[in-house]
Design an enzyme around this catalytic site. Structure first.
Site, short mmCIF file in Angstrom:
data_model
loop_
_atom_site.label_atom_id
_atom_site.label_comp_id
_atom_site.label_asym_id
_atom_site.label_seq_id
_atom_site.Cartn_x
_atom_site.Cartn_y
_atom_site.Cartn_z
N ASP A 1 -47.75 -2.99 -42.37
CA ASP A 1 -47.38 -1.65 -41.91
C ASP A 1 -45.87 -1.44 -41.80
O ASP A 1 -45.36 -0.35 -42.03
CB ASP A 1 -48.09 -1.29 -40.59
CG ASP A 1 -47.99 -2.38 -39.55
OD1 ASP A 1 -47.33 -3.41 -39.79
OD2 ASP A 1 -48.58 -2.20 -38.46
N SER B 1 -51.99 -5.50 -41.88
CA SER B 1 -50.94 -5.79 -40.89
C SER B 1 -51.23 -7.01 -40.02
O SER B 1 -51.35 -6.92 -38.79
CB SER B 1 -50.69 -4.55 -40.05
OG SER B 1 -50.34 -3.50 -40.92
N ARG C 1 -57.51 3.22 -42.09
CA ARG C 1 -57.34 4.52 -42.73
C ARG C 1 -57.37 4.35 -44.23
O ARG C 1 -56.90 3.36 -44.76
CB ARG C 1 -56.00 5.14 -42.33
CG ARG C 1 -55.96 5.65 -40.91
CD ARG C 1 -54.53 5.82 -40.45
NE ARG C 1 -53.73 6.62 -41.36
CZ ARG C 1 -53.59 7.94 -41.24
NH1 ARG C 1 -54.17 8.60 -40.26
NH2 ARG C 1 -52.86 8.61 -42.10
#
Ligand code: ADP
Ligand code: MG
Length: 464
Positions: free
Chosen positions: A200, A147, A78
């Site tokens: 994350d 992550s 994203r």
């Protein structure tokens, strides 16, 4: 034809092997607590890496300006931009785009992966409208949520320790992921600086804290699983650097790599692990997280098909394909409330090509979902209890103060697999007891990590 006696036997055996009675969960929590200490004591002291994030200040609400965030950590990535308006304006405006990662790039070269990401990022930057404002002469700044386990060397640099979750790009291991991204951005002529590298869990913790000052823990349950929390800086013996002013440091636990003799593991888990890209590693993750739950279910079904003809005289060929049964499908099966379990029937048809299934067969499949999902959910709760123990928040303090502790949760598994998240919350309450549970709150920090990374970019901006 079907041998129901054998089906029941396998079901029962699986249930027994996956059992997580409360005493076992307490042992797991204690083991987590012990490993946290060990991982903080020395580098390599534990399976838990307990990585220093170099985040010693969480968002205050005063953050201001235009910032970008990029979140890479699983199946999609994203890209986000936010206009932060300080105490009054808050998150004044935000836009994002989500792009799936072509599977070939997950096992290719570092150059190709980062080229792809930087190209998508450049496209997104090109769509920035007038409502976003960058002061004249300033460079755009980015918080990079990456992550995978990274050995952090500063807030904006760190080298990749290893890949997880189906990624395997050998030449990237050991390299600074910020340098890789920066070089790829330069190849795209994109003038942007990475000012914060987080994962994350750290992003979710930061995003959660922005909205609630009592957030002290973040847990991700998505493709993989991980947790982070706020530790006292003087409780980190392995850290020899300067103590931060705040007296605090956010720790990225990398709890997916936790393992313990107390974990209930089955023959299916052993097989999944040994056939995985990272055998022997991420054992907790392989029992709990979204990438794997569906495949555990598939393995039990395969055994039932082979040994008890669960789906008739022939074993459905698809059942032998790794990862053909995905966790979202398992979740849909598990949540089927229709009297004839027709969603279960249609999933078995679509995924396995079994045209007809009896209600009895469908019920067995649902029961297996319950066994596999509740084991994962209950073990996740035990892991959280371990963190609360480390924080001294698992009991009402002797002084009688009732500090609130908020746990920010995120990830597709937690968000969409309701039976999983309900079971997790219920188990945590059970473990804590009524009185303590009143002061421990689980919140769903929806895309906390994207907002969190941009907030951390703001507080680590080259211009502040
Ligand atoms: P990532 O962990 O890849 O960054 P997400 O947090 O969005 O991304 O989690 C995606 C994962 O969540 C998927 O890989 C899947 O395992 C799980 N998931 C997504 N939707 C569902 C669902 N409906 N039911 C159960 N699990 C789901
Ligand atoms: Mg994610």
């Amino acid at each position: 034809s079907r041998q129901w006696g054998r089906v029941s036997a396998i079901l029962k055996e699986t249930e027994d092997q996956c059992a997580t009675p409360i005493q076992k969960l307490r042992q797991v929590a204690d083991a987590m607590h012990v490993e946290m200490h060990a991982g903080l004591a020395s580098e390599g002291g534990s399976k838990l890496k307990m990585i220093l994030s170099y985040v010693d200040n969480l968002p205050t609400g005063n953050e201001k300006g235009l910032f970008y965030a990029l979140d890479l950590g699983g199946t999609n990535f994203r890209v986000l931009r936010v206009q932060l308006g300080g105490k009054e304006g808050r998150v004044a405006k935000q836009e994002f785009t989500e792009v799936s990662i072509p599977p070939n790039l997950m096992v290719g070269t570092s150059y190709e992966l980062f080229d792809y990401i930087a190209a998508e990022l450049a496209k997104f930057v090109a769509t920035e409208g007038d409502e976003f404002q960058l002061p004249v002469g300033r460079q755009r700044e980015l918080g990079f949520t990456f992550s995978f386990p990274v050995k952090q060397t500063s807030i904006s640099s760190g080298s990749l320790i290893k890949w997880t979750k189906g990624f395997n790009i050998e030449d990237a291991v050991g390299r600074d992921v910020v340098a890789e991204l920066t070089e790829a951005m330069e190849r795209q002529n994109l003038d942007m600086r990475v000012v914060a590298l987080v994962n994350d869990t750290i992003g979710t913790l930061a995003g959660g804290r922005y909205y609630d000052p009592d957030v002290a823990v973040a847990v991700i349950l998505g493709t993989g699983t991980n947790a982070a929390y706020v530790e006292r800086a003087n409780a980190i013996p392995k850290w020899h650097g300067l103590l931060p002013k705040s007296g605090e440091m956010v720790i990225n636990m990398e709890w997916g790599n936790f393992r313990s003799s107390h974990l209930p593991v089955t023959e299916y888990d052993h097989a999944l692990d040994s056939e995985s890209l990272n055998p022997g590693e991420q054992i907790f993750e392989k029992i709990i997280s979204g990438m794997y739950l569906g495949d555990i279910l598939r393995r039990v079904l395969l055994k039932m098909a082979e040994e008890a003809a669960l789906f008739g005289d022939t074993v459905p060929a698809n059942l032998s394909i790794p990862f053909v049964l995905r966790t979202p499908d398992m979740s849909a099966i598990h949540h089927d409330t229709s009297s004839d379990l027709r969603i279960v029937g249609s999933k078995l048809k679509d995924i396995l090509g079994v045209t007809t299934t009896s209600l009895k067969t469908r019920k067995v499949v649902v029961e297996l979902c319950e066994i596999v999902a509740s084991r994962g959910a209950r073990l996740s709760a035990a892991g959280i209890l371990g963190i609360l123990k480390k924080l001294g928040r698992d009991t009402i303090s002797s002084s009688g103060t009732k500090e609130r502790t908020v746990i920010a949760m995120d990830g597709g598994l937690f968000e969409h697999y309701t039976k999983f998240s309900d079971c997790l919350e219920k188990t945590l309450k059970e473990l804590l007891g009524e009185e303590v549970a009143e002061h421990v709150v689980i919140v769903h920090a929806n895309d906390g990590s994207g907002i969190g990374a941009s907030l951390l970019a703001a507080s680590h901006s080259q211009y502040v």
